[in-house]
Design a protein around this motif. Structure first.
Motif, PDB file in Angstrom:
ATOM      1  N   ALA A 202       0.338  -1.766   0.279  1.00 56.00           N
ATOM      2  CA  ALA A 202       0.761   0.629  -0.045  1.00 56.00           C
ATOM      3  C   ALA A 202       0.651   1.112   0.100  1.00 56.00           C
ATOM      4  CB  ALA A 202      -1.047   0.375   1.332  1.00 56.00           C
ATOM      5  N   THR A 203       1.849   1.359   0.031  1.00 56.37           N
ATOM      6  CA  THR A 203       3.542   1.987  -0.151  1.00 56.37           C
ATOM      7  C   THR A 203       2.763   2.729  -1.280  1.00 56.37           C
ATOM      8  OG1 THR A 203       4.583   0.639   1.217  1.00 56.37           O
ATOM      9  CG2 THR A 203       6.079   2.583   0.319  1.00 56.37           C
ATOM     10  N   LYS A 204       2.645   1.468  -2.581  1.00 51.57           N
ATOM     11  CA  LYS A 204       2.616   2.040  -3.674  1.00 51.57           C
ATOM     12  C   LYS A 204       1.249   3.217  -3.627  1.00 51.57           C
ATOM     13  CE  LYS A 204       6.895  -0.088  -3.614  1.00 51.57           C
ATOM     14  NZ  LYS A 204       6.720  -1.816  -3.355  1.00 51.57           N
ATOM     15  N   TYR A 205       0.120   2.102  -5.028  1.00 49.27           N
ATOM     16  CA  TYR A 205      -0.675   3.451  -5.415  1.00 49.27           C
ATOM     17  C   TYR A 205      -1.736   4.051  -4.255  1.00 49.27           C
ATOM     18  CZ  TYR A 205       0.882   2.805  -9.965  1.00 49.27           C
ATOM     19  OH  TYR A 205       1.773   2.580 -11.069  1.00 49.27           O
ATOM     20  N   LEU A 206      -1.780   2.816  -3.154  1.00 52.34           N
ATOM     21  CA  LEU A 206      -2.773   2.839  -2.493  1.00 52.34           C
ATOM     22  C   LEU A 206      -2.494   4.560  -1.408  1.00 52.34           C
ATOM     23  CD1 LEU A 206      -3.948  -0.663  -1.676  1.00 52.34           C
ATOM     24  CD2 LEU A 206      -4.756   0.937  -3.371  1.00 52.34           C
ATOM     25  N   ASN A 207      -1.559   4.124  -0.843  1.00 53.86           N
ATOM     26  CA  ASN A 207      -1.396   5.583  -0.154  1.00 53.86           C
ATOM     27  C   ASN A 207      -0.516   6.909  -0.925  1.00 53.86           C
ATOM     28  OD1 ASN A 207      -1.043   7.392   2.209  1.00 53.86           O
ATOM     29  ND2 ASN A 207       1.001   7.141   1.932  1.00 53.86           N
ATOM     30  N   GLY A 208      -0.154   6.775  -1.957  1.00 49.44           N
ATOM     31  CA  GLY A 208      -0.546   7.012  -3.246  1.00 49.44           C
ATOM     32  C   GLY A 208       1.220   8.314  -2.935  1.00 49.44           C
ATOM     33  N   HIS A 209       1.632   9.182  -1.896  1.00 51.28           N
ATOM     34  CA  HIS A 209       2.671   9.990  -1.833  1.00 51.28           C
ATOM     35  C   HIS A 209       3.466   9.972  -0.919  1.00 51.28           C
ATOM     36  CE1 HIS A 209      -2.132  11.157  -2.060  1.00 51.28           C
ATOM     37  NE2 HIS A 209      -1.545  12.523  -1.649  1.00 51.28           N
ATOM     38  N   ARG A 257      -5.062   9.818  -9.918  1.00 56.71           N
ATOM     39  CA  ARG A 257      -3.475   9.753  -9.605  1.00 56.71           C
ATOM     40  C   ARG A 257      -2.948   8.498 -10.587  1.00 56.71           C
ATOM     41  NH1 ARG A 257      -2.236   7.557  -4.904  1.00 56.71           N
ATOM     42  NH2 ARG A 257      -4.258   7.245  -4.223  1.00 56.71           N
ATOM     43  N   LEU A 258      -3.605   8.170 -10.584  1.00 60.54           N
ATOM     44  CA  LEU A 258      -3.461   6.353 -11.114  1.00 60.54           C
ATOM     45  C   LEU A 258      -3.493   7.126 -12.940  1.00 60.54           C
ATOM     46  CD1 LEU A 258      -2.671   3.977 -10.421  1.00 60.54           C
ATOM     47  CD2 LEU A 258      -4.935   2.389 -10.218  1.00 60.54           C
ATOM     48  N   LYS A 259      -5.112   7.365 -13.191  1.00 59.30           N
ATOM     49  CA  LYS A 259      -5.141   7.754 -14.439  1.00 59.30           C
ATOM     50  C   LYS A 259      -3.835   8.741 -15.102  1.00 59.30           C
ATOM     51  CE  LYS A 259      -8.526   9.311 -17.503  1.00 59.30           C
ATOM     52  NZ  LYS A 259      -7.439   9.209 -18.607  1.00 59.30           N
ATOM     53  N   GLN A 260      -3.645   9.342 -14.293  1.00 60.44           N
ATOM     54  CA  GLN A 260      -2.664  10.345 -14.684  1.00 60.44           C
ATOM     55  C   GLN A 260      -1.300   9.567 -14.946  1.00 60.44           C
ATOM     56  OE1 GLN A 260      -2.147  13.855 -15.512  1.00 60.44           O
ATOM     57  NE2 GLN A 260      -0.298  14.146 -15.799  1.00 60.44           N
ATOM     58  N   SER A 261      -0.736   8.265 -14.244  1.00 59.42           N
ATOM     59  CA  SER A 261       0.610   7.974 -14.093  1.00 59.42           C
ATOM     60  C   SER A 261       0.041   7.428 -15.499  1.00 59.42           C
ATOM     61  CB  SER A 261       0.582   7.147 -12.642  1.00 59.42           C
ATOM     62  OG  SER A 261       1.613   7.429 -11.873  1.00 59.42           O
ATOM     63  N   GLY A 336       4.421   6.779  -5.955  1.00 58.94           N
ATOM     64  CA  GLY A 336       4.114   8.940  -5.276  1.00 58.94           C
ATOM     65  C   GLY A 336       3.925   9.888  -6.068  1.00 58.94           C
ATOM     66  N   TYR A 337       3.829  10.874  -6.084  1.00 60.42           N
ATOM     67  CA  TYR A 337       3.758  12.348  -6.859  1.00 60.42           C
ATOM     68  C   TYR A 337       4.721  12.001  -8.149  1.00 60.42           C
ATOM     69  CZ  TYR A 337       5.920  14.002  -3.306  1.00 60.42           C
ATOM     70  OH  TYR A 337       6.694  14.185  -1.992  1.00 60.42           O
ATOM     71  N   LEU A 369       3.025  12.193 -11.133  1.00 56.43           N
ATOM     72  CA  LEU A 369       1.655  12.817 -11.707  1.00 56.43           C
ATOM     73  C   LEU A 369       2.605  14.230 -12.417  1.00 56.43           C
ATOM     74  CD1 LEU A 369      -0.303  12.573  -8.180  1.00 56.43           C
ATOM     75  CD2 LEU A 369      -0.008  11.390 -10.486  1.00 56.43           C
ATOM     76  N   GLU A 370       3.340  14.576 -12.908  1.00 58.11           N
ATOM     77  CA  GLU A 370       4.031  15.600 -13.301  1.00 58.11           C
ATOM     78  C   GLU A 370       3.411  15.637 -15.006  1.00 58.11           C
ATOM     79  OE1 GLU A 370       5.750  13.135 -12.051  1.00 58.11           O
ATOM     80  OE2 GLU A 370       7.881  14.303 -11.437  1.00 58.11           O
TER      81      GLU A 370
END
Ligand SMILES: *Cc1c(COP(=O)(O)O)cnc(C)c1O
Length: 386
Positions: A202-209, A257-261, A336-337, A369-370
């Motif tokens: 959950a360190t990866k996308y689920l928390n995501g920050h 977030r996921l869509k952007q990545s 993350g971002y 997310l850039e």
């Protein structure tokens, strides 16, 4: 259930906390009982009553409900790391004398769990090329208890046929566990194909920050209850209420977030294919990917990871390329971002260690997310410096 409902409302009972919109962090270690009967009753079912935060906490429970719904399973546990989710799930289902089948290139600490840590306790194992179902079938023994999958894996993205694996395992009474971190629950739900347990970092996308380390285990009520009573409570796989509330907050924006990545990775991978300084672009949803058809049949997206293979005979070229990048941080992890790179060359020429089996020309990117062109232009100018 609708994804919007899960992320915005599910599990949140605002009558219980002053109608506050955001759920409170119930930062307590223990809970009070009204008397002997109440205490006895609750201690007998610690998974469902508030006794002690190592087992059960109201803030963590909100997260458990959301995660289970996202993975379309009956229940879920949240743990202090992805590694503890993996080890907790596996260790609940094996004992001395059992055998585990695992895909060839799992996450590094999953590999050491099975090949070193569990081997110490007399659990045998085989690592197999998961792209062939007959290779898996050939190593099944009467004492095989767990088939461990990771699809896609997080460096070169090989995938397994999840429907076929689930069917084969069911016939042989084997528990299937998959690390689904790569796709997140939004792009692949292995339980729908019959996989028993789904774990994530959950360190990866689920928390995501990039500010919490955590894991999740999703499965049927019975399987989760079993894990709760065995590894979860005894090994103390707990996440803190504060970290759980951070993940609840992170989940609010998971689809955005996921869509952007995902879109950025696909766009950049497509643009880089055929570049004269690149030998190969590896992305599971590019038509050039060897398992493209299978990938399309079980994944609806691939997230932000892409690996490129530089076309060069010179290690100096790899250094020149990596050093010329301006907008990618060199760091482990992903989801993350911020955009990241891990060049495989780091794992070559390490003092006292054998070279990585992944060639030094491989570079794994995580696109955060850039904006896509901001990142693409950075890669293109760095390729020019080779
Ligand atoms: C990061 C990662 C893990 C381990 O998760 P932690 O949260 O770092 O403990 C497991 N599997 C995969 C695929 C990962 O990328």
């Amino acid at each position: 259930m609708d994804i919007n409902d899960i992320l915005t409302h599910l599990g949140e009972d605002r009558d219980l906390y002053f109608q506050s919109v955001a759920p409170p962090v119930i930062q307590t270690s223990n809970f009070v009982f009204s008397g002997i009967e109440d205490m006895r009753h609750k201690i007998l079912d610690e998974n469902h009553y508030h006794v002690y935060t190592r087992g059960n906490n109201p803030t963590v429970n909100i997260l458990r409900k959301k995660i289970a719904a996202l993975e379309k399973t009956e229940d879920a546990l949240v743990t202090g790391s992805g590694a503890s989710a993996v080890s907790g799930a596996v260790m609940s289902f094996v004992e001395q004398g059992d055998h585990i089948i695992c895909v060839q290139k799992p996450y590094s600490w999953t590999y050491s769990l099975i090949s070193q840590y569990l081997a110490k306790f007399g659990v045998a194992y085989d690592f197999v090329d998961g792209s062939s179902i007959s290779d898996i079938k050939n190593v099944i023994r009467p004492n095989t208890k767990v088939l461990y999958l990771e699809s896609p894996n997080s460096l070169t993205f090989e995938i397994q046929d999840l429907r076929a694996c689930a069917e084969l395992a069911k016939k042989n009474n084997i528990i299937t566990i998959i690390d689904n971190s790569h796709c997140s629950p939004l792009y692949q739900n292995p339980a729908v194909f019959g996989i028993d347990l789904v774990v994530h970092s959950a360190t990866k996308y689920l928390n995501g920050h990039s500010d919490v380390v955590a894991g999740v285990i999703c499965g049927s009520k019975n399987h989760i209850e079993h894990i709760f009573k065995t590894s979860y409570m005894t090994l103390g796989l707990i996440i803190s209420p504060h970290d759980a509330s951070m993940i609840i907050r992170g989940l609010r924006t998971l689809p955005l977030r996921l869509k952007q990545s995902n879109d950025t990775a696909f766009y950049i991978a497509s643009k880089l294919e055929g570049h004269p300084k690149i030998q190969k672009v590896i992305h599971p949803l590019l038509p050039s990917f060897p398992q493209y058809t299978l990938a399309n049949s079980q994944m609806s997206g691939a997230g932000g990871l892409t690996t490129i293979v530089l076309k060069t005979d010179s290690k100096q070229d790899v250094y020149s390329f990596v050093n010329a990048l301006q907008h990618f941080l060199m760091a482990v992890s992903w989801g993350g971002y911020e955009s990241l790179i891990i060049p495989s060359i780091v794992f070559h020429d390490m003092p006292g260690k054998p070279d990585s089996p992944i060639p030094w020309t491989y570079i794994r990117f995580y696109f955060g997310l850039e904006e896509a062109d901001f990142l693409l232009n950075d890669i293109l100018q760095a390729l020019d410096k080779m």
